[in-house]
Design an enzyme around this catalytic site. Structure first.
Site, PDB file in Angstrom:
ATOM      1  N   GLY A  25      40.363  40.468  36.084  1.00  0.00           N
ATOM      2  CA  GLY A  25      39.022  40.636  36.411  1.00  0.00           C
ATOM      3  C   GLY A  25      39.494  42.406  35.999  1.00  0.00           C
ATOM      4  N   HIS A  26      40.144  43.331  36.458  1.00  0.00           N
ATOM      5  CA  HIS A  26      40.259  44.231  36.435  1.00  0.00           C
ATOM      6  C   HIS A  26      40.868  44.579  34.876  1.00  0.00           C
ATOM      7  CE1 HIS A  26      41.255  44.804  41.375  1.00  0.00           C
ATOM      8  NE2 HIS A  26      40.531  45.227  41.028  1.00  0.00           N
TER       9      HIS A  26
END
Ligand code: PAF
Length: 284
Positions: free
Chosen positions: A36-37
């Site tokens: 996600g990051h």
């Protein structure tokens, strides 16, 4: 990739870039990177000249009984991953340099922080908006990128930027999920194998709600009855909240008109998980 620890050095670098006409993108994080990051960073790499990722486990957004001390950290791995993506600066301030002795200034966004996570975590958003505004001042980004996983946080930051006339664009990027649908989160690490299976109730509930609304159901009561049943499937799950809200004001709605957000928070064992889903009426 340069690692900057001192806030003043970060601001000096940012002002130099600005003077040279560079477009700065900021991805604020608390580290322990997952896909996600990385998707936020990849997006940032595409749209900016200078990509700054901040890594700061911000103490002011954790309540006294929360997981600040246990929050997962792996600095070496984070550095490697950020470097692979082509991050220009990893900004890693110490808590003492962000909140030195005598610190006493906080910024609060009022309405959109009241419900949902704000109701269960009363000081959380004040900590988030304060640190994010400080990061904006230090990094001077034209674009800041946030994940939709923390949907209330995204709406709160958008409000902050509009209300305080901050000269930057806030971009929200889609949730990245594991193959079985669990939204990626650093806190997934806390789940044991049984809890990890139980955690799928969030995705199942979200999918069921999406299907209902796409099929023409618009009544809150009927949508939420299905959601509640799926969340309560396992006795270990405690529902913190389940809400059907307007996607931009986060006000609760009784009827879906066009689109709504389903916002969910559950506790499974010691772990609190959140997720959210866009529910859209089908146009046909
Ligand atoms: O979403 C997060 O990781 C944090 O809330 C943020 C935006 C980095 C502020 O500390």
């Amino acid at each position: 990739m340069e690692i900057i620890r001192n806030p003043q050095d970060m601001q000096d670098q940012a002002l130099k870039w600005r003077a040279a006409g560079q477009r700065i993108v900021l991805v604020p994080t608390m580290g322990f990177f997952h896909q996600g990051h990385l998707s936020l960073m990849e997006y940032g790499r595409k749209v900016g000249d200078c990509l700054v990722v901040s890594l700061f486990v911000n103490p002011t957004q954790f309540g006294p009984q929360e997981d600040l001390a246990q929050y997962p950290r792996d600095f070496d791995r984070d550095c490697e991953l950020a470097q692979q993506i082509g991050v220009d600066v990893l900004f890693v301030p110490e808590a003492e340099s962000m909140y030195p002795p005598g610190y006493q200034t906080y910024v609060t966004v009022e309405e959109v922080t009241q419900g949902l996570c704000g109701a269960c975590r009363p000081t959380h958003f004040r900590g988030v908006t304060t640190v994010v505004l400080k990061l904006f001042n230090l990094v001077q980004p034209q674009i800041a990128v946030f994940g939709e996983k923390d949907y209330q946080q995204l709406i709160t930051i958008q409000r902050l930027v509009v209300d305080l006339n901050l000269p930057l664009a806030v971009v929200g990027r889609p949730i990245v999920r594991e193959a079985d649908g669990l939204a990626m989160s650093s806190r997934n690490l806390y789940l044991n194998p049984t809890e990890r299976q139980t955690a799928l109730c969030l995705y199942r509930a979200g999918q069921a709600a999406q299907k209902l609304v796409a099929g023409g159901e618009v009544a809150r009561e009927r949508i939420m009855a299905v959601v509640q049943q799926l969340l309560n499937h396992s006795p270990e799950t405690i529902i913190d909240y389940m809400a059907l809200v307007d996607p931009s004001t986060l006000a609760e709605i009784d009827t879906v008109r066009g689109a709504a957000r389903l916002a969910l928070a559950v506790r499974i064992g010691q772990t609190r998980l959140i997720d959210n889903f866009l529910l859209e009426e089908s146009r046909s």
